[in-house]
Write a protein that holds these residues in place. Structure first.
Motif, PDB file in Angstrom:
ATOM      1  N   SER A  95       8.537  -1.019  -3.278  1.00  0.00           N
ATOM      2  CA  SER A  95       8.619  -1.619  -1.983  1.00  0.00           C
ATOM      3  C   SER A  95       9.700  -2.765  -2.112  1.00  0.00           C
ATOM      4  O   SER A  95      10.583  -2.775  -1.192  1.00  0.00           O
ATOM      5  N   ALA A  96       9.672  -3.483  -3.288  1.00  0.00           N
ATOM      6  CA  ALA A  96      10.647  -4.560  -3.221  1.00  0.00           C
ATOM      7  C   ALA A  96      11.910  -3.905  -3.545  1.00  0.00           C
ATOM      8  O   ALA A  96      13.036  -4.580  -2.849  1.00  0.00           O
ATOM      9  N   GLU A  97      12.064  -2.962  -4.206  1.00  0.00           N
ATOM     10  CA  GLU A  97      13.443  -2.128  -4.270  1.00  0.00           C
ATOM     11  C   GLU A  97      13.860  -1.608  -2.902  1.00  0.00           C
ATOM     12  O   GLU A  97      15.124  -1.673  -2.854  1.00  0.00           O
ATOM     13  N   LEU A  98      13.062  -0.927  -2.318  1.00  0.00           N
ATOM     14  CA  LEU A  98      13.394  -0.731  -0.879  1.00  0.00           C
ATOM     15  C   LEU A  98      14.105  -1.679  -0.200  1.00  0.00           C
ATOM     16  O   LEU A  98      15.227  -1.648   0.454  1.00  0.00           O
ATOM     17  N   LEU A  99      13.341  -2.717  -0.049  1.00  0.00           N
ATOM     18  CA  LEU A  99      13.906  -4.068   0.658  1.00  0.00           C
ATOM     19  C   LEU A  99      15.415  -4.523  -0.125  1.00  0.00           C
ATOM     20  O   LEU A  99      16.265  -4.805   0.790  1.00  0.00           O
ATOM     21  N   ILE A 100      15.312  -4.734  -1.403  1.00  0.00           N
ATOM     22  CA  ILE A 100      16.428  -5.274  -2.186  1.00  0.00           C
ATOM     23  C   ILE A 100      17.783  -4.402  -1.764  1.00  0.00           C
ATOM     24  O   ILE A 100      18.864  -4.764  -1.515  1.00  0.00           O
ATOM     25  N   ALA A 101      17.509  -3.161  -2.341  1.00  0.00           N
ATOM     26  CA  ALA A 101      18.673  -2.078  -2.261  1.00  0.00           C
ATOM     27  C   ALA A 101      18.962  -1.643  -0.926  1.00  0.00           C
ATOM     28  O   ALA A 101      20.095  -1.227  -0.568  1.00  0.00           O
ATOM     29  N   GLY A 102      18.144  -1.780   0.102  1.00  0.00           N
ATOM     30  CA  GLY A 102      18.591  -1.717   1.496  1.00  0.00           C
ATOM     31  C   GLY A 102      18.637  -0.162   1.784  1.00  0.00           C
ATOM     32  O   GLY A 102      19.674   0.474   2.323  1.00  0.00           O
ATOM     33  N   TRP A 103      18.040   0.822   0.844  1.00  0.00           N
ATOM     34  CA  TRP A 103      17.752   2.252   1.052  1.00  0.00           C
ATOM     35  C   TRP A 103      18.083   2.769   2.411  1.00  0.00           C
ATOM     36  O   TRP A 103      18.618   3.858   2.936  1.00  0.00           O
ATOM     37  N   PHE A 104      17.078   2.063   3.588  1.00  0.00           N
ATOM     38  CA  PHE A 104      17.279   2.569   4.942  1.00  0.00           C
ATOM     39  C   PHE A 104      17.368   1.473   5.566  1.00  0.00           C
ATOM     40  O   PHE A 104      17.273   0.321   5.498  1.00  0.00           O
ATOM     41  N   PRO A 105      18.005   1.691   6.965  1.00  0.00           N
ATOM     42  CA  PRO A 105      18.002   0.906   8.125  1.00  0.00           C
ATOM     43  C   PRO A 105      16.878   0.173   8.529  1.00  0.00           C
ATOM     44  O   PRO A 105      16.581   0.670   9.816  1.00  0.00           O
ATOM     45  N   LEU A 106      16.174  -0.593   7.881  1.00  0.00           N
ATOM     46  CA  LEU A 106      14.722  -0.811   8.314  1.00  0.00           C
ATOM     47  C   LEU A 106      14.900  -1.703   9.602  1.00  0.00           C
ATOM     48  O   LEU A 106      15.731  -2.698   9.596  1.00  0.00           O
ATOM     49  N   THR A 107      13.935  -1.700  10.716  1.00  0.00           N
ATOM     50  CA  THR A 107      13.931  -2.795  11.670  1.00  0.00           C
ATOM     51  C   THR A 107      13.346  -3.990  11.053  1.00  0.00           C
ATOM     52  O   THR A 107      12.865  -3.904   9.921  1.00  0.00           O
ATOM     53  N   GLY A 108      13.157  -4.861  12.089  1.00  0.00           N
ATOM     54  CA  GLY A 108      12.690  -6.052  11.512  1.00  0.00           C
ATOM     55  C   GLY A 108      10.891  -5.709  11.330  1.00  0.00           C
ATOM     56  O   GLY A 108      10.369  -6.302  10.660  1.00  0.00           O
ATOM     57  N   LEU A 113       6.476  -4.463   7.688  1.00  0.00           N
ATOM     58  CA  LEU A 113       5.417  -3.417   7.315  1.00  0.00           C
ATOM     59  C   LEU A 113       5.593  -3.302   5.668  1.00  0.00           C
ATOM     60  O   LEU A 113       4.410  -3.314   5.045  1.00  0.00           O
ATOM     61  N   VAL A 114       6.773  -3.074   5.100  1.00  0.00           N
ATOM     62  CA  VAL A 114       7.024  -3.031   3.714  1.00  0.00           C
ATOM     63  C   VAL A 114       6.524  -4.418   2.952  1.00  0.00           C
ATOM     64  O   VAL A 114       5.608  -3.986   1.956  1.00  0.00           O
ATOM     65  N   ILE A 115       6.669  -5.398   3.516  1.00  0.00           N
ATOM     66  CA  ILE A 115       6.368  -6.454   2.836  1.00  0.00           C
ATOM     67  C   ILE A 115       4.631  -6.785   2.982  1.00  0.00           C
ATOM     68  O   ILE A 115       3.964  -7.100   2.079  1.00  0.00           O
ATOM     69  N   ALA A 116       4.292  -6.570   4.239  1.00  0.00           N
ATOM     70  CA  ALA A 116       2.996  -6.528   4.474  1.00  0.00           C
ATOM     71  C   ALA A 116       1.878  -5.668   3.292  1.00  0.00           C
ATOM     72  O   ALA A 116       1.049  -6.148   2.849  1.00  0.00           O
ATOM     73  N   GLN A 117       2.560  -4.206   3.187  1.00  0.00           N
ATOM     74  CA  GLN A 117       1.979  -3.381   2.315  1.00  0.00           C
ATOM     75  C   GLN A 117       1.809  -3.778   1.098  1.00  0.00           C
ATOM     76  O   GLN A 117       0.878  -3.670   0.074  1.00  0.00           O
ATOM     77  N   ALA A 118       2.816  -4.336   0.572  1.00  0.00           N
ATOM     78  CA  ALA A 118       3.007  -4.612  -0.683  1.00  0.00           C
ATOM     79  C   ALA A 118       2.196  -5.925  -1.043  1.00  0.00           C
ATOM     80  O   ALA A 118       1.647  -6.013  -2.259  1.00  0.00           O
ATOM     81  N   VAL A 119       2.113  -6.991  -0.299  1.00  0.00           N
ATOM     82  CA  VAL A 119       1.002  -7.750  -0.252  1.00  0.00           C
ATOM     83  C   VAL A 119      -0.289  -7.364  -0.297  1.00  0.00           C
ATOM     84  O   VAL A 119      -1.290  -7.868  -1.161  1.00  0.00           O
ATOM     85  N   VAL A 120      -0.728  -6.464   0.398  1.00  0.00           N
ATOM     86  CA  VAL A 120      -2.094  -5.906   0.531  1.00  0.00           C
ATOM     87  C   VAL A 120      -2.282  -5.185  -0.654  1.00  0.00           C
ATOM     88  O   VAL A 120      -3.612  -5.175  -1.292  1.00  0.00           O
ATOM     89  N   VAL A 121      -1.654  -4.423  -1.186  1.00  0.00           N
ATOM     90  CA  VAL A 121      -1.795  -3.582  -2.183  1.00  0.00           C
ATOM     91  C   VAL A 121      -1.800  -4.408  -3.564  1.00  0.00           C
ATOM     92  O   VAL A 121      -2.569  -4.011  -4.394  1.00  0.00           O
ATOM     93  N   THR A 122      -0.976  -5.440  -3.783  1.00  0.00           N
ATOM     94  CA  THR A 122      -1.103  -6.616  -4.720  1.00  0.00           C
ATOM     95  C   THR A 122      -2.416  -7.246  -4.605  1.00  0.00           C
ATOM     96  O   THR A 122      -2.949  -7.530  -5.686  1.00  0.00           O
ATOM     97  N   GLY A 123      -2.875  -7.375  -3.485  1.00  0.00           N
ATOM     98  CA  GLY A 123      -4.524  -7.859  -3.471  1.00  0.00           C
ATOM     99  C   GLY A 123      -5.578  -6.849  -3.993  1.00  0.00           C
ATOM    100  O   GLY A 123      -6.257  -7.182  -4.545  1.00  0.00           O
ATOM    101  N   PHE A 124      -5.409  -5.629  -3.518  1.00  0.00           N
ATOM    102  CA  PHE A 124      -6.179  -4.627  -3.963  1.00  0.00           C
ATOM    103  C   PHE A 124      -6.348  -4.554  -5.507  1.00  0.00           C
ATOM    104  O   PHE A 124      -6.973  -4.274  -6.266  1.00  0.00           O
ATOM    105  N   THR A 125      -4.962  -4.390  -5.820  1.00  0.00           N
ATOM    106  CA  THR A 125      -4.875  -4.361  -7.449  1.00  0.00           C
ATOM    107  C   THR A 125      -5.492  -5.753  -8.234  1.00  0.00           C
ATOM    108  O   THR A 125      -6.157  -5.476  -9.230  1.00  0.00           O
ATOM    109  N   GLY A 126      -5.310  -7.039  -7.384  1.00  0.00           N
ATOM    110  CA  GLY A 126      -5.941  -7.880  -8.196  1.00  0.00           C
ATOM    111  C   GLY A 126      -7.636  -7.879  -8.124  1.00  0.00           C
ATOM    112  O   GLY A 126      -8.315  -8.219  -9.167  1.00  0.00           O
ATOM    113  N   LEU A 127      -8.130  -7.353  -7.120  1.00  0.00           N
ATOM    114  CA  LEU A 127      -9.497  -7.339  -7.107  1.00  0.00           C
ATOM    115  C   LEU A 127     -10.062  -6.281  -8.171  1.00  0.00           C
ATOM    116  O   LEU A 127     -11.121  -6.205  -8.532  1.00  0.00           O
TER     117      LEU A 127
END
Length: 136
Positions: A95-108, A113-127
């Protein structure tokens, strides 16, 4: 003795771990189904190609099924949970790579969505990590 060390033996010990796995499964499965059913619509909303969302959605549905299965076992395999956590970490890194590399022309909305999913998945992993520590 090795069996005891490699599996979580009691339901009480594994309560947090099972909860974390089931929450991860629910979120992954819901996203997967939505991606598969609405890939074209989501592609436009998020700036992601539908050709990417179909296989990602299928993967998420299969991943969710595996998580539900793992959480339902009488003994939860610590090694399997380690694999789940590794997959989750890979998701966050991708997810971070997708954002940093700009692989796709993401909308706002797509960026959010990418950031939110990464945060949620990080939370699941922590749990999941916390659940494993409680069972050690």
């Amino acid at each position: 003795m090795a069996t005891i060390a490699s599996t979580v033996t009691t339901a009480a010990d594994a309560k947090l771990l099972r909860f974390a796995l089931k929450q991860d499964a629910t979120g992954s499965g819901a996203n997967g189904v939505l991606y598969v059913l609405a890939a074209a619509i989501f592609g436009e909303l998020f700036g992601l190609p539908a050709a990417l969302l179909y296989p990602v959605g299928a993967f998420l549905v299969a991943f969710a099924a595996a998580l539900f299965f793992l959480a339902s076992r009488p003994r939860v395999s610590r090694a399997a949970v380690g694999v789940v956590m590794a997959v989750n970490i890979a998701w966050v890194v991708a997810s971070a790579e997708l954002l940093i590399a700009g692989w796709f022309p993401l909308t706002g909305l797509g960026t959010a969505l990418v950031i939110a999913q990464a945060v949620v998945v990080t939370g699941f992993t922590g749990l999941q990590f916390a659940g494993l520590r409680r069972t050690a």
